[in-house]
Design a protein around this motif. Structure first.
Motif, PDB file in Angstrom:
ATOM      1  N   TYR A  22       0.840  -1.198   0.000  1.00 38.25           N
ATOM      2  CA  TYR A  22       0.000   0.000   0.000  1.00 38.25           C
ATOM      3  C   TYR A  22       0.874   1.246   0.000  1.00 38.25           C
ATOM      4  CZ  TYR A  22      -4.045  -2.885   1.023  1.00 38.25           C
ATOM      5  OH  TYR A  22      -5.041  -3.807   0.949  1.00 38.25           O
ATOM      6  N   ASP A  23       0.410   2.283  -0.663  1.00 34.80           N
ATOM      7  CA  ASP A  23       1.041   3.601  -0.584  1.00 34.80           C
ATOM      8  C   ASP A  23       0.311   4.381   0.495  1.00 34.80           C
ATOM      9  OD1 ASP A  23       2.791   3.171  -2.736  1.00 34.80           O
ATOM     10  OD2 ASP A  23       1.248   3.760  -4.177  1.00 34.80           O
ATOM     11  N   VAL A  24       1.051   5.009   1.373  1.00 35.48           N
ATOM     12  CA  VAL A  24       0.446   5.859   2.394  1.00 35.48           C
ATOM     13  C   VAL A  24       0.433   7.269   1.813  1.00 35.48           C
ATOM     14  CG1 VAL A  24       0.587   6.718   4.755  1.00 35.48           C
ATOM     15  CG2 VAL A  24       1.254   4.355   4.240  1.00 35.48           C
ATOM     16  N   VAL A  25      -0.746   7.710   1.365  1.00 38.76           N
ATOM     17  CA  VAL A  25      -0.839   8.997   0.680  1.00 38.76           C
ATOM     18  C   VAL A  25      -0.798  10.169   1.640  1.00 38.76           C
ATOM     19  CG1 VAL A  25      -2.021   8.086  -1.349  1.00 38.76           C
ATOM     20  CG2 VAL A  25      -3.366   8.917   0.590  1.00 38.76           C
ATOM     21  N   GLN A  26      -1.158   9.935   2.902  1.00 44.18           N
ATOM     22  CA  GLN A  26      -1.115  11.010   3.887  1.00 44.18           C
ATOM     23  C   GLN A  26      -1.133  10.415   5.284  1.00 44.18           C
ATOM     24  OE1 GLN A  26      -4.568  13.623   4.351  1.00 44.18           O
ATOM     25  NE2 GLN A  26      -3.180  15.365   4.544  1.00 44.18           N
ATOM     26  N   VAL A  27      -0.398  11.035   6.191  1.00 48.53           N
ATOM     27  CA  VAL A  27      -0.477  10.709   7.613  1.00 48.53           C
ATOM     28  C   VAL A  27      -1.025  11.950   8.297  1.00 48.53           C
ATOM     29  CG1 VAL A  27       0.765  10.073   9.710  1.00 48.53           C
ATOM     30  CG2 VAL A  27       1.463   9.095   7.503  1.00 48.53           C
ATOM     31  N   ALA A  28      -2.222  11.842   8.838  1.00 50.55           N
ATOM     32  CA  ALA A  28      -2.870  12.963   9.520  1.00 50.55           C
ATOM     33  C   ALA A  28      -2.735  12.771  11.025  1.00 50.55           C
ATOM     34  CB  ALA A  28      -4.337  13.029   9.122  1.00 50.55           C
ATOM     35  N   MET A  29      -2.604  13.855  11.730  1.00 52.69           N
ATOM     36  CA  MET A  29      -2.417  13.789  13.177  1.00 52.69           C
ATOM     37  C   MET A  29      -3.723  13.812  13.958  1.00 52.69           C
ATOM     38  SD  MET A  29       0.666  13.230  13.048  1.00 52.69           S
ATOM     39  CE  MET A  29       0.972  13.033  14.779  1.00 52.69           C
ATOM     40  N   SER A  30      -4.854  13.955  13.254  1.00 53.74           N
ATOM     41  CA  SER A  30      -6.156  13.876  13.916  1.00 53.74           C
ATOM     42  C   SER A  30      -7.209  13.596  12.850  1.00 53.74           C
ATOM     43  CB  SER A  30      -6.488  15.169  14.663  1.00 53.74           C
ATOM     44  OG  SER A  30      -6.912  16.164  13.763  1.00 53.74           O
ATOM     45  N   ALA A  31      -8.407  13.289  13.310  1.00 52.26           N
ATOM     46  CA  ALA A  31      -9.514  13.032  12.384  1.00 52.26           C
ATOM     47  C   ALA A  31     -10.273  14.310  12.035  1.00 52.26           C
ATOM     48  CB  ALA A  31     -10.470  12.011  13.004  1.00 52.26           C
ATOM     49  N   ALA A  32      -9.853  15.433  12.571  1.00 50.85           N
ATOM     50  CA  ALA A  32     -10.519  16.699  12.264  1.00 50.85           C
ATOM     51  C   ALA A  32     -10.452  16.971  10.758  1.00 50.85           C
ATOM     52  CB  ALA A  32      -9.862  17.841  13.040  1.00 50.85           C
ATOM     53  N   ALA A  33     -11.541  17.449  10.209  1.00 47.44           N
ATOM     54  CA  ALA A  33     -11.642  17.762   8.772  1.00 47.44           C
ATOM     55  C   ALA A  33     -11.312  16.558   7.901  1.00 47.44           C
ATOM     56  CB  ALA A  33     -10.763  18.957   8.418  1.00 47.44           C
ATOM     57  N   LEU A  34     -11.619  15.383   8.384  1.00 47.68           N
ATOM     58  CA  LEU A  34     -11.299  14.155   7.644  1.00 47.68           C
ATOM     59  C   LEU A  34     -12.016  14.102   6.297  1.00 47.68           C
ATOM     60  CD1 LEU A  34      -9.759  11.485   7.683  1.00 47.68           C
ATOM     61  CD2 LEU A  34     -11.735  10.449   8.812  1.00 47.68           C
ATOM     62  N   LEU A  35     -13.257  14.526   6.250  1.00 45.45           N
ATOM     63  CA  LEU A  35     -14.017  14.492   5.003  1.00 45.45           C
ATOM     64  C   LEU A  35     -13.314  15.300   3.908  1.00 45.45           C
ATOM     65  CD1 LEU A  35     -16.506  13.674   3.377  1.00 45.45           C
ATOM     66  CD2 LEU A  35     -17.680  15.651   4.346  1.00 45.45           C
ATOM     67  N   ASP A  36     -12.838  16.478   4.244  1.00 44.90           N
ATOM     68  CA  ASP A  36     -12.142  17.308   3.256  1.00 44.90           C
ATOM     69  C   ASP A  36     -10.862  16.637   2.776  1.00 44.90           C
ATOM     70  OD1 ASP A  36     -14.091  19.263   3.478  1.00 44.90           O
ATOM     71  OD2 ASP A  36     -12.979  20.410   4.991  1.00 44.90           O
ATOM     72  N   ARG A  37     -10.112  16.040   3.685  1.00 42.80           N
ATOM     73  CA  ARG A  37      -8.867  15.365   3.297  1.00 42.80           C
ATOM     74  C   ARG A  37      -9.148  14.142   2.438  1.00 42.80           C
ATOM     75  NH1 ARG A  37      -6.428  16.384   8.954  1.00 42.80           N
ATOM     76  NH2 ARG A  37      -7.693  14.597   9.444  1.00 42.80           N
ATOM     77  N   VAL A  38     -10.189  13.409   2.766  1.00 44.53           N
ATOM     78  CA  VAL A  38     -10.541  12.232   1.967  1.00 44.53           C
ATOM     79  C   VAL A  38     -10.986  12.668   0.571  1.00 44.53           C
ATOM     80  CG1 VAL A  38     -12.211  10.337   1.745  1.00 44.53           C
ATOM     81  CG2 VAL A  38     -11.062  10.746   3.925  1.00 44.53           C
ATOM     82  N   ALA A  39     -11.776  13.706   0.488  1.00 40.15           N
ATOM     83  CA  ALA A  39     -12.220  14.201  -0.814  1.00 40.15           C
ATOM     84  C   ALA A  39     -11.034  14.644  -1.658  1.00 40.15           C
ATOM     85  CB  ALA A  39     -13.211  15.348  -0.636  1.00 40.15           C
ATOM     86  N   ALA A  40     -10.040  15.255  -1.035  1.00 40.37           N
ATOM     87  CA  ALA A  40      -8.877  15.744  -1.770  1.00 40.37           C
ATOM     88  C   ALA A  40      -7.916  14.618  -2.155  1.00 40.37           C
ATOM     89  CB  ALA A  40      -8.130  16.789  -0.942  1.00 40.37           C
ATOM     90  N   MET A  41      -7.692  13.659  -1.271  1.00 35.72           N
ATOM     91  CA  MET A  41      -6.683  12.620  -1.495  1.00 35.72           C
ATOM     92  C   MET A  41      -7.238  11.349  -2.153  1.00 35.72           C
ATOM     93  SD  MET A  41      -4.024  14.197  -0.366  1.00 35.72           S
ATOM     94  CE  MET A  41      -2.860  12.899  -0.527  1.00 35.72           C
ATOM     95  N   GLN A  42      -8.534  11.100  -1.988  1.00 37.99           N
ATOM     96  CA  GLN A  42      -9.192   9.906  -2.543  1.00 37.99           C
ATOM     97  C   GLN A  42      -8.457   8.603  -2.204  1.00 37.99           C
ATOM     98  OE1 GLN A  42     -12.260   9.778  -4.330  1.00 37.99           O
ATOM     99  NE2 GLN A  42     -12.342  11.792  -3.401  1.00 37.99           N
ATOM    100  N   PRO A  43      -8.215   8.343  -0.912  1.00 39.56           N
ATOM    101  CA  PRO A  43      -7.513   7.100  -0.552  1.00 39.56           C
ATOM    102  C   PRO A  43      -8.408   5.883  -0.775  1.00 39.56           C
ATOM    103  CG  PRO A  43      -8.348   8.159   1.416  1.00 39.56           C
ATOM    104  CD  PRO A  43      -8.618   9.107   0.265  1.00 39.56           C
ATOM    105  N   ASP A  44      -7.790   4.740  -1.002  1.00 40.37           N
ATOM    106  CA  ASP A  44      -8.545   3.499  -1.175  1.00 40.37           C
ATOM    107  C   ASP A  44      -9.102   3.006   0.149  1.00 40.37           C
ATOM    108  OD1 ASP A  44      -7.999   3.413  -3.897  1.00 40.37           O
ATOM    109  OD2 ASP A  44      -6.137   2.298  -3.588  1.00 40.37           O
ATOM    110  N   VAL A  45      -8.393   3.286   1.221  1.00 37.97           N
ATOM    111  CA  VAL A  45      -8.797   2.841   2.553  1.00 37.97           C
ATOM    112  C   VAL A  45      -8.312   3.874   3.572  1.00 37.97           C
ATOM    113  CG1 VAL A  45      -6.721   1.430   2.911  1.00 37.97           C
ATOM    114  CG2 VAL A  45      -8.803   0.825   4.112  1.00 37.97           C
TER     115      VAL A  45
END
Length: 184
Positions: A22-45
């Motif tokens: 797996y490629d780790v596209v981003q490591v976030a330090m919290s779940a805050a604003a997770l929806l925006d990050r998911v929309a921007a990064m489009q991770p598989d999981v």
């Protein structure tokens, strides 16, 4: 996408993901604003490491599940049944207690992906069934176009609504084909 909600070293988890292909596209330090990050990064999981998921984290997961659905794996130390139920309701595909061992990561991800796809198929089937039921609803109405000499009408009987909708396009086309100028 890896979310470090526990604020501890997630390098072992990241290495396990990379080793599993797996490629780790981003490591976030919290779940805050997770929806925006998911929309921007489009991770598989989405993989979350949390001592115990907070209400805010579960709320963010609910937003993601509703608007950007994808498999979510939650590694936690929280064994409370209420937390497990809340996480599942928020869209978590795999709730893993007692840490992450690298050799278990691939099977955990496989189960999370399979579970997510099964849930998605059930949701799609539910939507399809609901749409079909709406067609035959006793509250559904279909306006019936008048045929030569007939009065316009409305069909409201449940079984007939679907039948009228099914044959109406063919009947209308038949009328067009046989309605030549000069015919009575």
């Amino acid at each position: 996408m890896l979310v470090d909600d526990a604020h501890k070293d997630v390098s072992l988890l990241k290495e396990g993901l990379l080793a599993a292909g797996y490629d780790v596209v981003q490591v976030a330090m919290s779940a805050a604003a997770l929806l925006d990050r998911v929309a921007a990064m489009q991770p598989d999981v989405i993989i979350i490491d949390s001592e115990s998921p907070t209400r805010d984290t579960l709320e963010q997961l609910s937003f993601v599940s509703a608007q950007q659905p994808r498999p979510i794996v939650l590694f936690t130390e929280d064994r409370a049944n209420a937390t497990i139920q809340a996480a599942i309701k928020a869209g978590v595909s795999a709730y893993i207690v007692a840490g992450m061992q690298p050799e278990r990561l691939q099977p955990i991800l496989d189960v999370a992906l399979a579970r997510f796809e099964q849930d998605r198929a059930l949701r799609d089937e539910l939507k399809s069934t609901q749409a079909r039921l709406e067609l035959d609803s006793p509250h559904a109405q279909v306006e019936v176009a008048p045929r030569r000499g007939a009065r316009p009408g409305v069909v409201t009987e449940p079984g007939l609504v679907g039948a009228v909708r099914a044959v109406q396009p063919a009947a209308t086309q038949h009328d067009r084909d046989h309605d030549q100028p000069g015919e009575p």
